[in-house]
Design an enzyme around this catalytic site. Structure first.
Site, PDB file in Angstrom:
ATOM      1  N   ARG A 249      12.993  12.772  16.698  1.00 10.25           N
ATOM      2  CA  ARG A 249      11.692  12.120  16.874  1.00 10.25           C
ATOM      3  C   ARG A 249      11.835  10.589  16.837  1.00 10.25           C
ATOM      4  O   ARG A 249      11.241   9.867  17.627  1.00 10.25           O
ATOM      5  CB  ARG A 249      10.742  12.593  15.762  1.00 10.25           C
ATOM      6  CG  ARG A 249       9.452  11.841  15.683  1.00 10.25           C
ATOM      7  CD  ARG A 249       8.580  12.326  14.520  1.00 10.25           C
ATOM      8  NE  ARG A 249       7.410  11.491  14.367  1.00 10.25           N
ATOM      9  CZ  ARG A 249       7.366  10.373  13.642  1.00 10.25           C
ATOM     10  NH1 ARG A 249       8.432   9.958  12.978  1.00 10.25           N
ATOM     11  NH2 ARG A 249       6.263   9.676  13.578  1.00 10.25           N
TER      12      ARG A 249
ATOM     13  N   GLY B 208       0.825  -1.205   0.000  1.00 11.82           N
ATOM     14  CA  GLY B 208       0.000   0.000   0.000  1.00 11.82           C
ATOM     15  C   GLY B 208       0.856   1.250   0.000  1.00 11.82           C
ATOM     16  O   GLY B 208       2.084   1.183  -0.008  1.00 11.82           O
TER      17      GLY B 208
ATOM     18  N   TYR C  33      -3.314   9.386   5.027  1.00 15.61           N
ATOM     19  CA  TYR C  33      -2.615   8.098   5.193  1.00 15.61           C
ATOM     20  C   TYR C  33      -2.972   7.470   6.549  1.00 15.61           C
ATOM     21  O   TYR C  33      -3.323   6.284   6.642  1.00 15.61           O
ATOM     22  CB  TYR C  33      -1.109   8.347   5.064  1.00 15.61           C
ATOM     23  CG  TYR C  33      -0.226   7.228   5.539  1.00 15.61           C
ATOM     24  CD1 TYR C  33      -0.186   6.017   4.874  1.00 15.61           C
ATOM     25  CD2 TYR C  33       0.576   7.384   6.672  1.00 15.61           C
ATOM     26  CE1 TYR C  33       0.634   4.983   5.317  1.00 15.61           C
ATOM     27  CE2 TYR C  33       1.398   6.367   7.114  1.00 15.61           C
ATOM     28  CZ  TYR C  33       1.423   5.170   6.436  1.00 15.61           C
ATOM     29  OH  TYR C  33       2.231   4.152   6.874  1.00 15.61           O
TER      30      TYR C  33
ATOM     31  N   SER D  46       0.097   1.933  11.360  1.00 13.13           N
ATOM     32  CA  SER D  46       1.142   2.957  11.516  1.00 13.13           C
ATOM     33  C   SER D  46       0.870   3.833  12.726  1.00 13.13           C
ATOM     34  O   SER D  46      -0.287   4.046  13.127  1.00 13.13           O
ATOM     35  CB  SER D  46       1.177   3.826  10.257  1.00 13.13           C
ATOM     36  OG  SER D  46       1.993   4.957  10.466  1.00 13.13           O
TER      37      SER D  46
HETATM   38  P1  NAI Z   1       7.119   1.076   0.892  1.00 12.65           P
HETATM   39  O1  NAI Z   1       6.405   2.237   0.299  1.00 12.65           O
HETATM   40  O2  NAI Z   1       8.584   0.975   0.689  1.00 12.65           O
HETATM   41  O3  NAI Z   1       6.443  -0.271   0.381  1.00 12.65           O
HETATM   42  C1  NAI Z   1       5.073  -0.384   0.096  1.00 12.65           C
HETATM   43  C2  NAI Z   1       4.907  -1.309  -1.100  1.00 12.65           C
HETATM   44  O4  NAI Z   1       3.510  -1.404  -1.377  1.00 12.65           O
HETATM   45  C3  NAI Z   1       5.602  -0.788  -2.365  1.00 12.65           C
HETATM   46  O5  NAI Z   1       6.498  -1.761  -2.858  1.00 12.65           O
HETATM   47  C4  NAI Z   1       4.469  -0.526  -3.335  1.00 12.65           C
HETATM   48  O6  NAI Z   1       4.776  -0.860  -4.673  1.00 12.65           O
HETATM   49  C5  NAI Z   1       3.375  -1.433  -2.796  1.00 12.65           C
HETATM   50  N1  NAI Z   1       2.048  -0.935  -3.199  1.00 12.65           N
HETATM   51  C6  NAI Z   1       1.599   0.332  -3.214  1.00 12.65           C
HETATM   52  N2  NAI Z   1       0.364   0.391  -3.728  1.00 12.65           N
HETATM   53  C7  NAI Z   1       0.025  -0.875  -4.060  1.00 12.65           C
HETATM   54  C8  NAI Z   1      -1.119  -1.466  -4.646  1.00 12.65           C
HETATM   55  N3  NAI Z   1      -2.181  -0.731  -5.024  1.00 12.65           N
HETATM   56  N4  NAI Z   1      -1.116  -2.793  -4.837  1.00 12.65           N
HETATM   57  C9  NAI Z   1      -0.048  -3.546  -4.489  1.00 12.65           C
HETATM   58  N5  NAI Z   1       1.073  -3.046  -3.934  1.00 12.65           N
HETATM   59  C10 NAI Z   1       1.112  -1.725  -3.721  1.00 12.65           C
HETATM   60  O7  NAI Z   1       6.771   1.090   2.464  1.00 12.65           O
HETATM   61  P2  NAI Z   1       7.512   0.336   3.655  1.00 12.65           P
HETATM   62  O8  NAI Z   1       8.326   1.300   4.400  1.00 12.65           O
HETATM   63  O9  NAI Z   1       8.103  -0.917   3.182  1.00 12.65           O
HETATM   64  O10 NAI Z   1       6.262   0.003   4.582  1.00 12.65           O
HETATM   65  C11 NAI Z   1       5.537  -1.204   4.421  1.00 12.65           C
HETATM   66  C12 NAI Z   1       4.216  -1.091   5.169  1.00 12.65           C
HETATM   67  O11 NAI Z   1       4.478  -0.759   6.528  1.00 12.65           O
HETATM   68  C13 NAI Z   1       3.299  -0.005   4.622  1.00 12.65           C
HETATM   69  O12 NAI Z   1       1.968  -0.444   4.683  1.00 12.65           O
HETATM   70  C14 NAI Z   1       3.501   1.149   5.564  1.00 12.65           C
HETATM   71  O13 NAI Z   1       2.339   1.960   5.658  1.00 12.65           O
HETATM   72  C15 NAI Z   1       3.777   0.416   6.879  1.00 12.65           C
HETATM   73  N6  NAI Z   1       4.600   1.222   7.785  1.00 12.65           N
HETATM   74  C16 NAI Z   1       5.946   1.366   7.583  1.00 12.65           C
HETATM   75  C17 NAI Z   1       6.713   2.116   8.451  1.00 12.65           C
HETATM   76  C18 NAI Z   1       8.191   2.224   8.338  1.00 12.65           C
HETATM   77  O14 NAI Z   1       8.808   2.776   9.250  1.00 12.65           O
HETATM   78  N7  NAI Z   1       8.832   1.727   7.276  1.00 12.65           N
HETATM   79  C19 NAI Z   1       6.070   2.823   9.571  1.00 12.65           C
HETATM   80  C20 NAI Z   1       4.657   2.603   9.690  1.00 12.65           C
HETATM   81  C21 NAI Z   1       3.962   1.819   8.825  1.00 12.65           C
HETATM   82  C1  15L Z   2       5.099   5.622   8.473  1.00 20.41           C
HETATM   83  O1  15L Z   2       3.942   5.239   8.608  1.00 20.41           O
HETATM   84  C2  15L Z   2       5.752   5.583   7.150  1.00 20.41           C
HETATM   85  O2  15L Z   2       5.356   4.486   6.376  1.00 20.41           O
HETATM   86  C3  15L Z   2       7.265   5.637   7.238  1.00 20.41           C
HETATM   87  O3  15L Z   2       7.785   5.942   5.956  1.00 20.41           O
HETATM   88  C4  15L Z   2       7.734   6.661   8.263  1.00 20.41           C
HETATM   89  O4  15L Z   2       7.331   7.943   7.867  1.00 20.41           O
HETATM   90  C5  15L Z   2       7.117   6.329   9.606  1.00 20.41           C
HETATM   91  O5  15L Z   2       5.705   6.225   9.518  1.00 20.41           O
HETATM   92  C6  15L Z   2       7.459   7.352  10.690  1.00 20.41           C
HETATM   93  O6  15L Z   2       6.542   7.885  11.307  1.00 20.41           O
HETATM   94  O7  15L Z   2       8.655   7.562  10.921  1.00 20.41           O
END
Ligand code: NAI
Ligand code: 15L
Length: 279
Positions: free
Chosen positions: A187, A86, A149, A124
């Site tokens: 943060r 997502g 979001y 999140s």
């Molecule tokens: P990211 O943006 O790197 O990965 C998300 C993936 O979802 C991407 O590969 C994208 O192509 C895919 N995607 C987007 N729209 C899509 C759709 N319509 N259908 C299928 N796939 C789709 O994000 P990241 O950092 O890997 O985060 C993964 C999950 O964890 C997300 O849901 C994000 O909201 C959540 N998250 C991540 C945090 C972090 O610190 N990395 C913090 C809080 C939540």
């Molecule tokens: C999230 O939900 C985002 O996916 C990530 O990219 C960061 O922004 C994280 O929160 C954060 O709050 O640091």
């Protein structure tokens, strides 16, 4: 005595037949790809984006979460889901609506139809980003999203609650803090969630005997935290890492929150200023 069986190499027992990882091409998906392999005979990797070739024990399926029929097919033969796909930051509502709202609805309906046992939903901290950095939260407190979001993550939490109440489909919603190699700012000293601790929380979420519908804050054992995981003790999660090892990167000891700076007054940081966006 026939000892043929005893001399065969032991095949490790993998508890799940097939785990689906959505968002497999993303930052966290790429980190998790190898780490989750010991838990399932087959890991089905899915994303809208290119994920490379399938390795041993992997299946690779390109799929748009907003495509109902494709998500239904994606769920065939799956017994647990790690839902990381997502939009992962503030974006126009119309895009968030497709990937994170329609996408989550499609995922739950398909999971229920295919008898999936358990889902771990990557929620999140932005579901509660409008609480202050001087507040201490637990999972019983009302959501206060800081962005479109964040609202989509609240939707996912509510959707998963409904599918538990209606069908008994269990979900652990992890309100992930900041899961990156290291904190990028002050943060994140509070929100940091190491990759190892994330992996451990996923393991606990999948293997705890009963999770019902659980909301847990995804964080390491940081010195200064805003979240209390008292309602998720049944997961058995214990963080091993802490942001403290990066304290030298932020030697500025000025007060946090900083007066008149909403990005330090509220937990959501810069997300407070990013939206709302519409196309
Ligand atoms: P990211 O943006 O790197 O990965 C998300 C993936 O979802 C991407 O590969 C994208 O192509 C895919 N995607 C987007 N729209 C899509 C759709 N319509 N259908 C299928 N796939 C789709 O994000 P990241 O950092 O890997 O985060 C993964 C999950 O964890 C997300 O849901 C994000 O909201 C959540 N998250 C991540 C945090 C972090 O610190 N990395 C913090 C809080 C939540
Ligand atoms: C999230 O939900 C985002 O996916 C990530 O990219 C960061 O922004 C994280 O929160 C954060 O709050 O640091």
């Amino acid at each position: 005595m026939n000892n043929t069986v005893a001399t065969q190499p032991t095949k490790p027992i993998k508890p799940f037949k097939r785990i689906l990882l959505t968002g497999a091409a993303g930052g966290l998906g790429r980190v998790l790809r190898e780490r989750i392999k010991p838990w399932a005979e087959v890991v089905r990797l899915s994303d809208l984006a290119e994920m490379g070739e399938a390795g041993p024990g992997e299946e690779v399926v390109r799929c748009d979460l907003a495509d109902k029929a494709a998500v239904l097919a994606l769920m065939e033969g799956v017994d647990a889901v790690l839902h990381f796909g997502g939009i992962s930051t503030e974006a126009p509502f119309e895009d968030i609506m497709q990937a994170n709202i329609l996408g989550v609805a499609n995922l739950y309906e398909a999971a229920q139809k295919h008898g999936v046992q358990r889902i771990v939903f990557a929620s999140s901290n932005h579901a509660v980003g409008y609480y202050k950095t001087t507040d201490m939260l637990d999972a019983s407190m009302p959501a206060r999203a800081d962005s479109m979001y964040g609202i989509s993550k609240c939707f996912g939490e509510t959707m998963s609650r409904y599918y538990y109440d209606r069908f008994g489909l269990e979900t652990v919603c992890i309100r992930i803090g900041s899961s990156f190699p290291e904190p990028a700012n002050k943060r994140m000293m509070s929100t940091y969630f190491s990759y190892d601790d994330l992996t451990e929380m996923l393991r606990c979420s999948l293997f705890a005997p009963r999770v019902g519908h659980t909301i847990v804050f995804g964080m390491s054992d940081n010195d200064s935290v805003w979240w209390d995981n008292r309602y998720a003790r049944h997961l058995g999660y214990k963080a091993r890492d802490s942001s403290a090892q990066f304290a030298h990167k932020f030697p500025d000891t000025a007060a946090f929150p900083e007066k008149d700076d909403v990005t330090t007054i509220y937990q959501g940081g810069k997300f407070l200023l990013d939206g709302p966006m519409f196309k």
